[in-house]
Design a protein around this motif. Sequence first.
Motif, PDB file in Angstrom:
ATOM      1  N   ALA A 133       0.840  -1.206   0.000  1.00  0.00           N
ATOM      2  CA  ALA A 133       0.000   0.000   0.000  1.00  0.00           C
ATOM      3  C   ALA A 133       0.874   1.254   0.000  1.00  0.00           C
ATOM      4  O   ALA A 133       0.567   2.240  -0.686  1.00  0.00           O
ATOM      5  N   VAL A 134       1.972   1.222   0.745  1.00  0.00           N
ATOM      6  CA  VAL A 134       2.854   2.394   0.821  1.00  0.00           C
ATOM      7  C   VAL A 134       3.516   2.649  -0.530  1.00  0.00           C
ATOM      8  O   VAL A 134       3.561   3.783  -1.014  1.00  0.00           O
ATOM      9  N   VAL A 135       4.001   1.587  -1.167  1.00  0.00           N
ATOM     10  CA  VAL A 135       4.655   1.754  -2.476  1.00  0.00           C
ATOM     11  C   VAL A 135       3.656   2.312  -3.486  1.00  0.00           C
ATOM     12  O   VAL A 135       3.973   3.192  -4.288  1.00  0.00           O
ATOM     13  N   ASN A 136       2.402   1.814  -3.420  1.00  0.00           N
ATOM     14  CA  ASN A 136       1.346   2.319  -4.306  1.00  0.00           C
ATOM     15  C   ASN A 136       1.141   3.809  -4.138  1.00  0.00           C
ATOM     16  O   ASN A 136       0.955   4.544  -5.102  1.00  0.00           O
ATOM     17  N   GLU A 137       1.156   4.232  -2.901  1.00  0.00           N
ATOM     18  CA  GLU A 137       0.846   5.629  -2.589  1.00  0.00           C
ATOM     19  C   GLU A 137       2.038   6.561  -2.872  1.00  0.00           C
ATOM     20  O   GLU A 137       1.891   7.619  -3.452  1.00  0.00           O
ATOM     21  N   ILE A 138       3.223   6.147  -2.438  1.00  0.00           N
ATOM     22  CA  ILE A 138       4.387   7.051  -2.514  1.00  0.00           C
ATOM     23  C   ILE A 138       5.234   6.803  -3.748  1.00  0.00           C
ATOM     24  O   ILE A 138       5.855   7.719  -4.280  1.00  0.00           O
ATOM     25  N   GLY A 139       5.270   5.572  -4.197  1.00  0.00           N
ATOM     26  CA  GLY A 139       6.114   5.209  -5.337  1.00  0.00           C
ATOM     27  C   GLY A 139       7.543   4.940  -4.903  1.00  0.00           C
ATOM     28  O   GLY A 139       7.892   5.107  -3.734  1.00  0.00           O
ATOM     29  N   LEU A 140       8.357   4.504  -5.844  1.00  0.00           N
ATOM     30  CA  LEU A 140       9.766   4.228  -5.575  1.00  0.00           C
ATOM     31  C   LEU A 140      10.602   5.133  -6.472  1.00  0.00           C
ATOM     32  O   LEU A 140      10.140   5.508  -7.555  1.00  0.00           O
ATOM     33  N   PRO A 141      11.801   5.495  -6.076  1.00  0.00           N
ATOM     34  CA  PRO A 141      12.417   5.182  -4.784  1.00  0.00           C
ATOM     35  C   PRO A 141      11.805   6.000  -3.648  1.00  0.00           C
ATOM     36  O   PRO A 141      11.201   7.044  -3.869  1.00  0.00           O
ATOM     37  N   LEU A 142      11.992   5.472  -2.435  1.00  0.00           N
ATOM     38  CA  LEU A 142      11.565   6.210  -1.248  1.00  0.00           C
ATOM     39  C   LEU A 142      12.631   6.064  -0.171  1.00  0.00           C
ATOM     40  O   LEU A 142      13.500   5.202  -0.253  1.00  0.00           O
ATOM     41  N   VAL A 143      12.544   6.944   0.828  1.00  0.00           N
ATOM     42  CA  VAL A 143      13.493   6.907   1.940  1.00  0.00           C
ATOM     43  C   VAL A 143      12.743   6.438   3.173  1.00  0.00           C
ATOM     44  O   VAL A 143      11.615   6.868   3.411  1.00  0.00           O
ATOM     45  N   VAL A 144      13.341   5.525   3.918  1.00  0.00           N
ATOM     46  CA  VAL A 144      12.761   5.092   5.189  1.00  0.00           C
ATOM     47  C   VAL A 144      13.643   5.643   6.292  1.00  0.00           C
ATOM     48  O   VAL A 144      14.869   5.552   6.211  1.00  0.00           O
ATOM     49  N   LYS A 145      13.024   6.257   7.308  1.00  0.00           N
ATOM     50  CA  LYS A 145      13.821   6.776   8.422  1.00  0.00           C
ATOM     51  C   LYS A 145      13.002   6.807   9.695  1.00  0.00           C
ATOM     52  O   LYS A 145      11.770   6.848   9.633  1.00  0.00           O
ATOM     53  N   PRO A 146      13.677   6.808  10.843  1.00  0.00           N
ATOM     54  CA  PRO A 146      12.930   6.925  12.096  1.00  0.00           C
ATOM     55  C   PRO A 146      12.267   8.295  12.148  1.00  0.00           C
ATOM     56  O   PRO A 146      12.849   9.273  11.683  1.00  0.00           O
ATOM     57  N   PHE A 164      12.734  -3.077   0.816  1.00  0.00           N
ATOM     58  CA  PHE A 164      11.879  -2.375   1.765  1.00  0.00           C
ATOM     59  C   PHE A 164      11.894  -2.990   3.180  1.00  0.00           C
ATOM     60  O   PHE A 164      12.113  -2.279   4.170  1.00  0.00           O
ATOM     61  N   PRO A 165      11.695  -4.324   3.300  1.00  0.00           N
ATOM     62  CA  PRO A 165      11.613  -4.881   4.658  1.00  0.00           C
ATOM     63  C   PRO A 165      12.859  -4.613   5.508  1.00  0.00           C
ATOM     64  O   PRO A 165      12.745  -4.217   6.666  1.00  0.00           O
ATOM     65  N   SER A 166      14.046  -4.767   4.927  1.00  0.00           N
ATOM     66  CA  SER A 166      15.236  -4.564   5.759  1.00  0.00           C
ATOM     67  C   SER A 166      15.403  -3.084   6.109  1.00  0.00           C
ATOM     68  O   SER A 166      15.904  -2.733   7.187  1.00  0.00           O
ATOM     69  N   ALA A 167      14.942  -2.197   5.221  1.00  0.00           N
ATOM     70  CA  ALA A 167      14.991  -0.762   5.535  1.00  0.00           C
ATOM     71  C   ALA A 167      14.092  -0.453   6.731  1.00  0.00           C
ATOM     72  O   ALA A 167      14.446   0.344   7.603  1.00  0.00           O
ATOM     73  N   MET A 168      12.927  -1.114   6.782  1.00  0.00           N
ATOM     74  CA  MET A 168      12.007  -0.890   7.907  1.00  0.00           C
ATOM     75  C   MET A 168      12.638  -1.356   9.213  1.00  0.00           C
ATOM     76  O   MET A 168      12.557  -0.682  10.238  1.00  0.00           O
TER      77      MET A 168
END
Length: 316
Positions: A133-146, A164-168
């Motif tokens: 759902a997140v990829v659908n909404e934001i698209g790639l590439p994206l940045v994951v951060k605290p 994505f999973p390891s970035a989370m």
Amino acid sequence: MQIVVLAGGLSPERDVSLRSGRRVSEALRNSDMMAEVTESDVDATLIRRLRQQAPNCVVPMLHGAAGEDGALRDVLQALRIPFVGSSASSARLAYDKPVAKTLLQQAGVSSPRSISLPHSTFRELGATEVLDAVVNEIGLPLVVKPTRGGSALGASLVREAHEFPSAMVGAFAYSDVAMMEAWVDGVEVAVCVYESHGEPRVLPAVEIVPPGDLYDYSARYTAGTTEFFIPARLPGPVLDACAAVALQAHAVLALRDWSRCDLIVDAEGVPWFLEANAAPGMTETSLFPQALAAAGLTLGDVTATLVRTAIGRSGL
Ligand SMILES: Nc1ncnc2c1ncn2[C@@H]1O[C@H](COP(=O)(O)OP(=O)(O)OP(=O)(O)O)[C@@H](O)[C@H]1O
Ligand SMILES: [Mg+2]
């Protein structure tokens, strides 16, 4: 005159804070301020020590939680000790990235689209579905951060869905809530603000060219790895737009004394707000001291002026 520089603490940025604290203490000792400057760590003896010593002013150089989330500033306010920098409530707003982004967006500033979710949402709704759902909404590439953190710890770039999973996992190691934000391809710029006689002044924009995709921890604190250009190599009107966003962030978040705004300027020259820092790093490789030097100012003189302002502030 006694000044206590607070540095260290228990955050993952403890090392950075100790270096910032040392740098600021030395700068104050070399300034025209006739003061006894001591460095102090944050531990269970701090309140007792502050009560005994009753310093004229504290300079919090703590990064990460406690230093930047407002908690320690609340304690200083309760102890009625003047301190340099933003109030507890403003530091708290700036430290929470989604909150700061929303406030800036409401003020008309561009900030990349993002979704922030707690760890529990992934457990409850199923990681795969949520990530889809997140990829659908934001698209790639994206940045994951605290959502609450610093020094790019736990931040990573996701170019393809399988990363994505390891970035989370990386982001959740530092914060209960992770932000997934659209990647802005462009020039990274940091714009610092300091106050002189209560008037915010903007310093020349620092362009950051890290060796990799992100201006990450090692790019920040290993001297020589990242290239800096001051002022940033951008057209005059774009530099003006960056300065305007930094001043707006300082005003909208009600930041005080000093702050640093992190931006990415896209190909059209639009500055995208990433975040604002109430406790900008002051290490040998940090951006704030470089911007001051480029403006012909010294860290010692600017900090000394802010110490005098803090002492003169009524009602803290
Ligand atoms: N949306 C984005 N698009 C492009 N690059 C990004 C984006 N978000 C973060 N970055 C990169 O990741 C780095 C860290 O991100 P950010 O500044 O938001 O977090 P931080 O860990 O709070 O850093 P700081 O120590 O500056 O407070 C940035 O300096 C930048 O290089
Ligand atoms: Mg940043």
